[in-house]
Design a protein around this motif. Structure first.
Motif, mmCIF file in Angstrom:
data_model
loop_
_atom_site.group_PDB
_atom_site.id
_atom_site.type_symbol
_atom_site.label_atom_id
_atom_site.label_comp_id
_atom_site.label_asym_id
_atom_site.label_seq_id
_atom_site.Cartn_x
_atom_site.Cartn_y
_atom_site.Cartn_z
ATOM 1 N N VAL A 144 0.854 -1.185 0.000
ATOM 2 C CA VAL A 144 0.000 0.000 0.000
ATOM 3 C C VAL A 144 0.891 1.236 0.000
ATOM 4 C CG1 VAL A 144 -1.766 1.292 1.244
ATOM 5 C CG2 VAL A 144 -1.846 -1.194 1.230
ATOM 6 N N ASP A 145 0.724 2.073 -1.015
ATOM 7 C CA ASP A 145 1.550 3.266 -1.153
ATOM 8 C C ASP A 145 0.902 4.426 -0.396
ATOM 9 O OD1 ASP A 145 3.552 4.959 -1.964
ATOM 10 O OD2 ASP A 145 2.591 5.436 -3.874
ATOM 11 N N SER A 146 1.030 4.390 0.923
ATOM 12 C CA SER A 146 0.436 5.440 1.761
ATOM 13 C C SER A 146 1.142 5.490 3.102
ATOM 14 C CB SER A 146 -1.048 5.165 1.975
ATOM 15 O OG SER A 146 -1.580 6.070 2.919
ATOM 16 N N ARG A 147 1.341 6.674 3.583
ATOM 17 C CA ARG A 147 1.870 6.889 4.939
ATOM 18 C C ARG A 147 0.819 7.574 5.813
ATOM 19 N NH1 ARG A 147 5.304 3.300 4.561
ATOM 20 N NH2 ARG A 147 7.246 3.675 3.498
ATOM 21 N N TRP A 148 -0.393 7.750 5.288
ATOM 22 C CA TRP A 148 -1.458 8.402 6.052
ATOM 23 C C TRP A 148 -1.831 7.608 7.295
ATOM 24 C CZ3 TRP A 148 -3.078 13.224 5.509
ATOM 25 C CH2 TRP A 148 -2.813 13.893 4.314
ATOM 26 N N TRP A 149 -1.570 6.307 7.299
ATOM 27 C CA TRP A 149 -1.894 5.500 8.460
ATOM 28 C C TRP A 149 -1.127 5.968 9.696
ATOM 29 C CZ3 TRP A 149 1.589 2.535 11.181
ATOM 30 C CH2 TRP A 149 2.812 2.280 10.565
ATOM 31 N N LEU A 150 0.015 6.614 9.490
ATOM 32 C CA LEU A 150 0.774 7.124 10.629
ATOM 33 C C LEU A 150 0.003 8.218 11.364
ATOM 34 C CD1 LEU A 150 4.299 7.198 8.984
ATOM 35 C CD2 LEU A 150 3.487 5.621 10.755
ATOM 36 N N LEU A 151 -0.705 9.047 10.617
ATOM 37 C CA LEU A 151 -1.533 10.078 11.247
ATOM 38 C C LEU A 151 -2.739 9.447 11.948
ATOM 39 C CD1 LEU A 151 -1.841 13.066 11.805
ATOM 40 C CD2 LEU A 151 -3.044 13.288 9.635
ATOM 41 N N VAL A 152 -3.286 8.384 11.364
ATOM 42 C CA VAL A 152 -4.375 7.654 12.029
ATOM 43 C C VAL A 152 -3.859 7.053 13.334
ATOM 44 C CG1 VAL A 152 -6.030 5.749 11.826
ATOM 45 C CG2 VAL A 152 -5.524 7.162 9.823
ATOM 46 N N LEU A 153 -2.658 6.514 13.308
ATOM 47 C CA LEU A 153 -2.038 5.952 14.515
ATOM 48 C C LEU A 153 -1.800 7.020 15.576
ATOM 49 C CD1 LEU A 153 -0.692 3.566 15.990
ATOM 50 C CD2 LEU A 153 1.423 4.166 14.796
ATOM 51 N N ALA A 154 -1.534 8.244 15.144
ATOM 52 C CA ALA A 154 -1.291 9.325 16.095
ATOM 53 C C ALA A 154 -2.513 9.627 16.952
ATOM 54 C CB ALA A 154 -0.847 10.585 15.358
#
Length: 123
Positions: free
Chosen positions: A6-16
């Protein structure tokens, strides 16, 4: 959490989001005790001033949660994984829960769990 497919790093903000909620809970107790003990002040403003930088970051993370859910769900849906989340539903759920600190974190944990399971099934 592996996100090779999956080409996304948006999950890091969800994890935040759950991290911020946990930090808010812990810091609230520590901050009230520390400020009260060190200054003798019990007023709301005296407690709020030292917390302002953290509260600004927490507000930013909370405000960006719907966008992060939408963007990451779009990337997951477009990737070759078994789970095809509806980005609009996740984004609207995040938007609806911006002002409910525990529930927005619960939503983030549910999303990340489903995402992780979908990616683990691919590996």
């Amino acid at each position: 959490m592996s996100d090779a497919s999956v080409d996304s790093r948006w999950w890091l903000l969800v994890l935040a989001m759950p991290v911020v909620t946990l930090a808010e809970a812990c810091l609230a107790f520590l901050l009230v005790g520390f400020v009260s003990a060190s200054t003798g002040a019990n007023g709301f403003v005296a407690l709020l001033v030292p917390a302002a930088p953290f509260l600004a970051i927490a507000l930013l993370v909370r405000a960006l949660l719907p966008l992060a859910l939408y963007k990451d769900a779009t990337a997951v849906r477009d990737a070759d994984v078994a789970w095809e989340p509806d980005p609009a539903n996740w984004g609207f759920l995040g938007l609806g829960l911006i002002f409910v600190p525990v529930l927005d974190s619960l939503l983030a944990v549910v999303y990340l769990t489903l995402r992780s399971r979908a990616l683990d099934d691919q590996g």
